[in-house]
Design a protein around this motif. Structure first.
Motif, PDB file in Angstrom:
ATOM      1  N   ALA A   4       0.830  -1.201   0.000  1.00  0.00           N
ATOM      2  CA  ALA A   4       0.000   0.000   0.000  1.00  0.00           C
ATOM      3  C   ALA A   4       0.867   1.254   0.000  1.00  0.00           C
ATOM      4  O   ALA A   4       0.601   2.200  -0.757  1.00  0.00           O
ATOM      5  CB  ALA A   4      -0.945  -0.013   1.202  1.00  0.00           C
ATOM      6  N   ASP A   5       1.901   1.268   0.820  1.00  0.00           N
ATOM      7  CA  ASP A   5       2.797   2.430   0.873  1.00  0.00           C
ATOM      8  C   ASP A   5       3.462   2.677  -0.479  1.00  0.00           C
ATOM      9  O   ASP A   5       3.624   3.827  -0.908  1.00  0.00           O
ATOM     10  CB  ASP A   5       3.880   2.236   1.934  1.00  0.00           C
ATOM     11  CG  ASP A   5       3.340   2.223   3.350  1.00  0.00           C
ATOM     12  OD1 ASP A   5       2.217   2.713   3.589  1.00  0.00           O
ATOM     13  OD2 ASP A   5       4.061   1.692   4.229  1.00  0.00           O
ATOM     14  N   VAL A   8       0.839   4.145  -2.863  1.00  0.00           N
ATOM     15  CA  VAL A   8       0.552   5.531  -2.476  1.00  0.00           C
ATOM     16  C   VAL A   8       1.689   6.436  -2.943  1.00  0.00           C
ATOM     17  O   VAL A   8       1.457   7.512  -3.502  1.00  0.00           O
ATOM     18  CB  VAL A   8       0.321   5.647  -0.953  1.00  0.00           C
ATOM     19  CG1 VAL A   8       0.339   7.110  -0.508  1.00  0.00           C
ATOM     20  CG2 VAL A   8      -0.997   4.992  -0.563  1.00  0.00           C
ATOM     21  N   ASP A   9       2.924   6.013  -2.735  1.00  0.00           N
ATOM     22  CA  ASP A   9       4.069   6.810  -3.158  1.00  0.00           C
ATOM     23  C   ASP A   9       4.059   7.009  -4.674  1.00  0.00           C
ATOM     24  O   ASP A   9       4.248   8.126  -5.168  1.00  0.00           O
ATOM     25  CB  ASP A   9       5.376   6.150  -2.710  1.00  0.00           C
ATOM     26  CG  ASP A   9       6.582   6.984  -3.091  1.00  0.00           C
ATOM     27  OD1 ASP A   9       6.733   8.098  -2.532  1.00  0.00           O
ATOM     28  OD2 ASP A   9       7.366   6.545  -3.950  1.00  0.00           O
ATOM     29  N   SER A  12       1.239   9.318  -5.745  1.00  0.00           N
ATOM     30  CA  SER A  12       1.501  10.670  -5.238  1.00  0.00           C
ATOM     31  C   SER A  12       2.551  11.381  -6.089  1.00  0.00           C
ATOM     32  O   SER A  12       2.486  12.602  -6.268  1.00  0.00           O
ATOM     33  CB  SER A  12       1.935  10.620  -3.774  1.00  0.00           C
ATOM     34  OG  SER A  12       0.853  10.147  -2.986  1.00  0.00           O
ATOM     35  N   ILE A 116      -6.131   6.687  -3.699  1.00  0.00           N
ATOM     36  CA  ILE A 116      -5.393   6.476  -2.451  1.00  0.00           C
ATOM     37  C   ILE A 116      -6.270   5.768  -1.421  1.00  0.00           C
ATOM     38  O   ILE A 116      -5.802   4.862  -0.716  1.00  0.00           O
ATOM     39  CB  ILE A 116      -4.844   7.817  -1.906  1.00  0.00           C
ATOM     40  CG1 ILE A 116      -3.843   8.420  -2.895  1.00  0.00           C
ATOM     41  CG2 ILE A 116      -4.221   7.640  -0.518  1.00  0.00           C
ATOM     42  CD1 ILE A 116      -2.715   7.510  -3.332  1.00  0.00           C
ATOM     43  N   ARG A 117      -7.538   6.137  -1.352  1.00  0.00           N
ATOM     44  CA  ARG A 117      -8.453   5.440  -0.443  1.00  0.00           C
ATOM     45  C   ARG A 117      -8.486   3.955  -0.751  1.00  0.00           C
ATOM     46  O   ARG A 117      -8.502   3.116   0.142  1.00  0.00           O
ATOM     47  CB  ARG A 117      -9.871   6.021  -0.535  1.00  0.00           C
ATOM     48  CG  ARG A 117     -10.197   7.063   0.485  1.00  0.00           C
ATOM     49  CD  ARG A 117     -11.693   7.353   0.596  1.00  0.00           C
ATOM     50  NE  ARG A 117     -12.409   7.470  -0.664  1.00  0.00           N
ATOM     51  CZ  ARG A 117     -12.549   8.602  -1.353  1.00  0.00           C
ATOM     52  NH1 ARG A 117     -12.027   9.716  -0.912  1.00  0.00           N
ATOM     53  NH2 ARG A 117     -13.225   8.618  -2.475  1.00  0.00           N
ATOM     54  N   THR A 120      -4.760   2.116  -0.242  1.00  0.00           N
ATOM     55  CA  THR A 120      -4.317   2.090   1.154  1.00  0.00           C
ATOM     56  C   THR A 120      -4.750   0.808   1.852  1.00  0.00           C
ATOM     57  O   THR A 120      -4.065   0.311   2.735  1.00  0.00           O
ATOM     58  CB  THR A 120      -4.836   3.328   1.910  1.00  0.00           C
ATOM     59  OG1 THR A 120      -4.270   4.491   1.288  1.00  0.00           O
ATOM     60  CG2 THR A 120      -4.440   3.316   3.360  1.00  0.00           C
ATOM     61  N   GLY A 121      -5.850   0.235   1.432  1.00  0.00           N
ATOM     62  CA  GLY A 121      -6.352  -0.981   2.061  1.00  0.00           C
ATOM     63  C   GLY A 121      -5.827  -2.274   1.461  1.00  0.00           C
ATOM     64  O   GLY A 121      -6.251  -3.356   1.871  1.00  0.00           O
TER      65      GLY A 121
END
Length: 171
Positions: A4-5, A8-9, A12, A116-117, A120-121
Motif C-alpha cells: 500500500a505504501d 501511495v508513493d 503521489s 489512495i483510499r 491504502t487498504g
C-alpha cells in the motif's frame, strides 16, 4: 515499506508531476500542440486522469469520479461519458480545451483521493486477484495498478516535456 505504501508513493508522484505540468498555465498553453498530430498538455492530463479514474473505479467496484462528482459536465467535452481518450484522433485532442489549470488539477486530485483510499487498504495477497480475464494470461489487480501507474507516469512526463518546450519557445 508495504504494498500500500509503495502504491501511495507512486500515485503521489504522479500527482506532483500533474500539478507541476499545468499550474500557472493559460488556456492557450494548456491547449498548445507542437504540430497537428501532437497531444496538448490539457489532453495528456485529462487522458491520464480518465484512465486512472476508469481503471481504479473498475477494480474497486466504485463509480468513477468523472460521473459521480460530475466532472463530466464541468469539462463539457463532446465525448460520451465513458470516453477515456483511447483511440482519439487529432480532432479529438483539439476538442479538449481547458480554460484554467485548476479544472485539470481539481479532477486529478479527486481521482487521486479515490485511488489512495482504495490502494491504502491493499496487501500483497490482494494484488493476485484476477480482475480481467479477457487477456491471456488474465490480468491481476497488481498488474492492472502498475499498468495504470505506468501510463500515468508516461503521460505526465510528456506533459512536463511539452511545458518545457513551450516555455523555451516563449523566452
Amino acid at each position: 515499506m508495504n504494498v500500500a505504501d509503495l502504491l501511495v508513493d507512486g500515485f503521489s508522484r504522479v500527482q506532483g508531476t500533474v500539478h507541476a505540468a499545468v499550474e500557472g498555465l493559460a488556456a492557450d498553453r494548456l491547449g498548445a500542440r507542437l504540430d497537428d498530430e501532437a497531444n496538448s498538455i490539457a489532453w495528456l492530463v485529462w487522458h491520464l486522469t480518465r484512465v486512472q479514474d476508469d481503471h481504479v473505479a473498475d477494480v474497486a467496484g466504485t463509480e468513477q469520479v468523472w460521473t459521480g462528482q460530475d466532472w463530466l459536465s464541468r469539462f463539457g467535452l463532446p465525448f460520451p461519458a465513458g470516453d477515456t481518450g483511447y483511440g482519439h484522433r487529432p480532432a479529438d485532442v483539439e476538442a479538449v480545451r481547458v480554460d484554467k489549470p485548476d479544472l485539470l488539477t481539481g479532477y486529478y486530485d479527486a481521482v487521486h483521493e479515490q485511488t489512495i483510499r482504495y490502494v491504502t487498504g491493499l496487501d500483497a495477497e490482494a494484488l493476485d486477484r484476477v480482475v480481467d480475464e479477457a487477456w491471456d494470461p488474465p490480468v491481476t489487480l497488481g498488474v492492472r495498478l502498475i499498468s495504470v501507474l505506468d501510463d500515468d507516469i508516461q503521460h505526465a512526463g510528456q506533459a512536463m516535456f511539452l511545458r518545457g518546450v513551450l516555455e523555451r519557445q516563449s523566452s
